[in-house]
Design a protein around this motif. Structure first.
Motif, PDB file in Angstrom:
ATOM      1  N   ILE A  56     -27.489  32.198 -41.853  1.00 31.23           N
ATOM      2  CA  ILE A  56     -27.824  31.365 -40.682  1.00 31.23           C
ATOM      3  C   ILE A  56     -28.991  30.437 -41.013  1.00 31.23           C
ATOM      4  O   ILE A  56     -29.019  29.285 -40.586  1.00 31.23           O
ATOM      5  CB  ILE A  56     -28.166  32.253 -39.463  1.00 31.23           C
ATOM      6  CG1 ILE A  56     -26.907  32.924 -38.926  1.00 31.23           C
ATOM      7  CG2 ILE A  56     -28.839  31.444 -38.368  1.00 31.23           C
ATOM      8  CD1 ILE A  56     -27.188  33.955 -37.845  1.00 31.23           C
ATOM      9  N   MET A  57     -29.939  30.934 -41.806  1.00 30.37           N
ATOM     10  CA  MET A  57     -31.121  30.130 -42.148  1.00 30.37           C
ATOM     11  C   MET A  57     -30.727  28.798 -42.777  1.00 30.37           C
ATOM     12  O   MET A  57     -31.216  27.749 -42.377  1.00 30.37           O
ATOM     13  CB  MET A  57     -32.036  30.893 -43.114  1.00 30.37           C
ATOM     14  CG  MET A  57     -32.740  32.062 -42.512  1.00 30.37           C
ATOM     15  SD  MET A  57     -33.991  32.813 -43.584  1.00 30.37           S
ATOM     16  CE  MET A  57     -33.075  33.224 -45.050  1.00 30.37           C
ATOM     17  N   GLY A  58     -29.844  28.852 -43.754  1.00 25.27           N
ATOM     18  CA  GLY A  58     -29.437  27.621 -44.443  1.00 25.27           C
ATOM     19  C   GLY A  58     -28.643  26.693 -43.545  1.00 25.27           C
ATOM     20  O   GLY A  58     -28.869  25.472 -43.529  1.00 25.27           O
TER      21      GLY A  58
ATOM     22  N   ASN B  92     -27.892  44.368 -46.274  1.00 28.68           N
ATOM     23  CA  ASN B  92     -26.724  44.826 -45.514  1.00 28.68           C
ATOM     24  C   ASN B  92     -26.055  43.631 -44.834  1.00 28.68           C
ATOM     25  O   ASN B  92     -26.516  42.488 -44.951  1.00 28.68           O
ATOM     26  CB  ASN B  92     -27.118  45.913 -44.504  1.00 28.68           C
ATOM     27  CG  ASN B  92     -28.082  45.405 -43.447  1.00 28.68           C
ATOM     28  OD1 ASN B  92     -28.119  44.219 -43.126  1.00 28.68           O
ATOM     29  ND2 ASN B  92     -28.875  46.315 -42.909  1.00 28.68           N
ATOM     30  N   GLN B  93     -24.985  43.894 -44.097  1.00 30.39           N
ATOM     31  CA  GLN B  93     -24.189  42.826 -43.467  1.00 30.39           C
ATOM     32  C   GLN B  93     -25.023  42.002 -42.481  1.00 30.39           C
ATOM     33  O   GLN B  93     -24.941  40.774 -42.468  1.00 30.39           O
ATOM     34  CB  GLN B  93     -22.968  43.448 -42.755  1.00 30.39           C
ATOM     35  CG  GLN B  93     -22.027  42.435 -42.110  1.00 30.39           C
ATOM     36  CD  GLN B  93     -21.407  41.479 -43.126  1.00 30.39           C
ATOM     37  OE1 GLN B  93     -21.171  41.833 -44.271  1.00 30.39           O
ATOM     38  NE2 GLN B  93     -21.155  40.265 -42.713  1.00 30.39           N
ATOM     39  N   LEU B  94     -25.849  42.665 -41.654  1.00 34.41           N
ATOM     40  CA  LEU B  94     -26.685  41.943 -40.687  1.00 34.41           C
ATOM     41  C   LEU B  94     -27.694  41.035 -41.385  1.00 34.41           C
ATOM     42  O   LEU B  94     -27.927  39.905 -40.952  1.00 34.41           O
ATOM     43  CB  LEU B  94     -27.412  42.931 -39.766  1.00 34.41           C
ATOM     44  CG  LEU B  94     -26.559  43.641 -38.724  1.00 34.41           C
ATOM     45  CD1 LEU B  94     -27.382  44.687 -37.982  1.00 34.41           C
ATOM     46  CD2 LEU B  94     -25.981  42.625 -37.747  1.00 34.41           C
ATOM     47  N   ASP B  95     -28.288  41.537 -42.445  1.00 36.26           N
ATOM     48  CA  ASP B  95     -29.259  40.733 -43.192  1.00 36.26           C
ATOM     49  C   ASP B  95     -28.586  39.528 -43.853  1.00 36.26           C
ATOM     50  O   ASP B  95     -29.122  38.416 -43.818  1.00 36.26           O
ATOM     51  CB  ASP B  95     -29.970  41.581 -44.254  1.00 36.26           C
ATOM     52  CG  ASP B  95     -30.939  42.578 -43.636  1.00 36.26           C
ATOM     53  OD1 ASP B  95     -31.448  42.294 -42.535  1.00 36.26           O
ATOM     54  OD2 ASP B  95     -31.190  43.621 -44.254  1.00 36.26           O
ATOM     55  N   ARG B  96     -27.410  39.758 -44.445  1.00 38.03           N
ATOM     56  CA  ARG B  96     -26.693  38.640 -45.072  1.00 38.03           C
ATOM     57  C   ARG B  96     -26.329  37.585 -44.030  1.00 38.03           C
ATOM     58  O   ARG B  96     -26.426  36.381 -44.298  1.00 38.03           O
ATOM     59  CB  ARG B  96     -25.439  39.152 -45.793  1.00 38.03           C
ATOM     60  CG  ARG B  96     -25.748  39.825 -47.105  1.00 38.03           C
ATOM     61  CD  ARG B  96     -24.500  40.013 -47.970  1.00 38.03           C
ATOM     62  NE  ARG B  96     -23.417  40.704 -47.297  1.00 38.03           N
ATOM     63  CZ  ARG B  96     -23.219  42.024 -47.314  1.00 38.03           C
ATOM     64  NH1 ARG B  96     -24.046  42.796 -47.983  1.00 38.03           N
ATOM     65  NH2 ARG B  96     -22.195  42.558 -46.669  1.00 38.03           N
ATOM     66  N   ALA B  97     -25.923  38.017 -42.850  1.00 39.56           N
ATOM     67  CA  ALA B  97     -25.589  37.066 -41.774  1.00 39.56           C
ATOM     68  C   ALA B  97     -26.824  36.266 -41.371  1.00 39.56           C
ATOM     69  O   ALA B  97     -26.764  35.037 -41.210  1.00 39.56           O
ATOM     70  CB  ALA B  97     -25.016  37.808 -40.568  1.00 39.56           C
TER      71      ALA B  97
ATOM     72  N   CYS C 252     -29.723  22.772 -42.165  1.00 39.77           N
ATOM     73  CA  CYS C 252     -28.871  21.593 -42.380  1.00 39.77           C
ATOM     74  C   CYS C 252     -28.529  20.924 -41.046  1.00 39.77           C
ATOM     75  O   CYS C 252     -28.588  19.699 -40.931  1.00 39.77           O
ATOM     76  CB  CYS C 252     -27.591  21.980 -43.116  1.00 39.77           C
ATOM     77  SG  CYS C 252     -27.852  22.455 -44.828  1.00 39.77           S
ATOM     78  N   GLU C 253     -28.186  21.719 -40.048  1.00 37.65           N
ATOM     79  CA  GLU C 253     -27.847  21.164 -38.735  1.00 37.65           C
ATOM     80  C   GLU C 253     -29.047  20.464 -38.104  1.00 37.65           C
ATOM     81  O   GLU C 253     -28.925  19.356 -37.578  1.00 37.65           O
ATOM     82  CB  GLU C 253     -27.340  22.266 -37.805  1.00 37.65           C
ATOM     83  CG  GLU C 253     -25.970  22.787 -38.148  1.00 37.65           C
ATOM     84  CD  GLU C 253     -25.566  23.975 -37.285  1.00 37.65           C
ATOM     85  OE1 GLU C 253     -26.420  24.525 -36.544  1.00 37.65           O
ATOM     86  OE2 GLU C 253     -24.379  24.359 -37.346  1.00 37.65           O
ATOM     87  N   ALA C 254     -30.210  21.110 -38.144  1.00 33.02           N
ATOM     88  CA  ALA C 254     -31.410  20.522 -37.541  1.00 33.02           C
ATOM     89  C   ALA C 254     -31.798  19.227 -38.253  1.00 33.02           C
ATOM     90  O   ALA C 254     -32.166  18.241 -37.609  1.00 33.02           O
ATOM     91  CB  ALA C 254     -32.567  21.518 -37.577  1.00 33.02           C
ATOM     92  N   THR C 255     -31.696  19.229 -39.568  1.00 33.23           N
ATOM     93  CA  THR C 255     -32.016  18.016 -40.335  1.00 33.23           C
ATOM     94  C   THR C 255     -31.049  16.892 -39.993  1.00 33.23           C
ATOM     95  O   THR C 255     -31.466  15.750 -39.784  1.00 33.23           O
ATOM     96  CB  THR C 255     -31.975  18.317 -41.843  1.00 33.23           C
ATOM     97  OG1 THR C 255     -32.894  19.360 -42.126  1.00 33.23           O
ATOM     98  CG2 THR C 255     -32.333  17.097 -42.656  1.00 33.23           C
ATOM     99  N   SER C 256     -29.774  17.214 -39.909  1.00 35.60           N
ATOM    100  CA  SER C 256     -28.761  16.213 -39.563  1.00 35.60           C
ATOM    101  C   SER C 256     -29.012  15.638 -38.169  1.00 35.60           C
ATOM    102  O   SER C 256     -28.960  14.417 -37.964  1.00 35.60           O
ATOM    103  CB  SER C 256     -27.376  16.846 -39.642  1.00 35.60           C
ATOM    104  OG  SER C 256     -26.390  15.951 -39.212  1.00 35.60           O
ATOM    105  N   GLU C 257     -29.297  16.508 -37.210  1.00 34.49           N
ATOM    106  CA  GLU C 257     -29.576  16.039 -35.846  1.00 34.49           C
ATOM    107  C   GLU C 257     -30.854  15.204 -35.790  1.00 34.49           C
ATOM    108  O   GLU C 257     -30.935  14.225 -35.047  1.00 34.49           O
ATOM    109  CB  GLU C 257     -29.682  17.227 -34.893  1.00 34.49           C
ATOM    110  CG  GLU C 257     -28.365  17.929 -34.659  1.00 34.49           C
ATOM    111  CD  GLU C 257     -28.512  19.225 -33.884  1.00 34.49           C
ATOM    112  OE1 GLU C 257     -29.554  19.413 -33.222  1.00 34.49           O
ATOM    113  OE2 GLU C 257     -27.584  20.048 -33.953  1.00 34.49           O
ATOM    114  N   SER C 258     -31.847  15.587 -36.569  1.00 34.81           N
ATOM    115  CA  SER C 258     -33.099  14.831 -36.614  1.00 34.81           C
ATOM    116  C   SER C 258     -32.881  13.436 -37.200  1.00 34.81           C
ATOM    117  O   SER C 258     -33.399  12.441 -36.673  1.00 34.81           O
ATOM    118  CB  SER C 258     -34.127  15.600 -37.436  1.00 34.81           C
ATOM    119  OG  SER C 258     -35.350  14.917 -37.464  1.00 34.81           O
TER     120      SER C 258
END
Length: 167
Positions: free
Chosen positions: A63-65, A54-59, A69-75
């Motif tokens: 978010i996982m991906g 459903n929409q919540l699950d897709r959101a 990417c953000e955490a890896t970039s900041e690291s």
């Protein structure tokens, strides 16, 4: 006897390394625990969502991906800035050590009486102990750098564990 270094300041490098290593160990344990919890919760959510989420699950799944990417970039950014800072500190400390070591022999030679030579010795030993090549200094610096590198990943994993565990 006035020039004797107190035990607490002589143990400071050992204490710093011990504290940094303990903090790193506890943060890594917390990271592993949070990661296991998040993987378990998200895997269960994926299994329950089935082939058509459903929409919540897709959101949540998107978010996982993004957050990885953000955490890896900041690291990586923390690693790069930390390594540059460490290189500048190491270079500066090495230059200061070279200057101090080049003046140390004249300090010994210029003081004729044995008592004055003995008074100069703690300064010389302190310079050597605080040298950037001191293994304790290097271990403490690298442990702090690893903690800075893991901070973005740790922050996201523990926040996700709290958020998903509460839901």
């Amino acid at each position: 006897m006035e020039n004797i270094t107190p035990v607490s300041s002589r143990c400071a490098p050992v204490f710093d390394v011990s504290c940094n290593c303990f903090r790193l160990f506890s943060e890594v344990c917390e990271l592993f625990s949070a990661t296991a919890q998040v993987v378990r919760l998200r895997t269960a959510r994926m299994a329950l969502a089935g082939p058509v989420p459903n929409q919540l699950d897709r959101a949540e799944f998107s978010i996982m991906g993004i957050e990885k990417c953000e955490a890896t970039s900041e690291s990586i950014e923390a690693m790069n800035s930390g390594l540059i800072k460490l290189a500048f500190e190491f270079t500066s400390d090495t230059c200061n050590l070279i200057c101090a070591m080049s003046t140390a022999p004249t300090g010994f030679a210029s003081r004729r009486p044995v008592t004055q030579r003995c008074e100069h010795q703690p300064t010389f030993l302190t310079t050597v102990i605080q040298s950037p090549s001191n293994p304790l200094y290097l271990v403490s610096s690298m442990t702090s750098l690893v903690r800075e590198m893991l901070a973005p990943i740790h922050g996201r994993a523990t926040a996700n564990a709290r958020r998903l565990g509460a839901g």
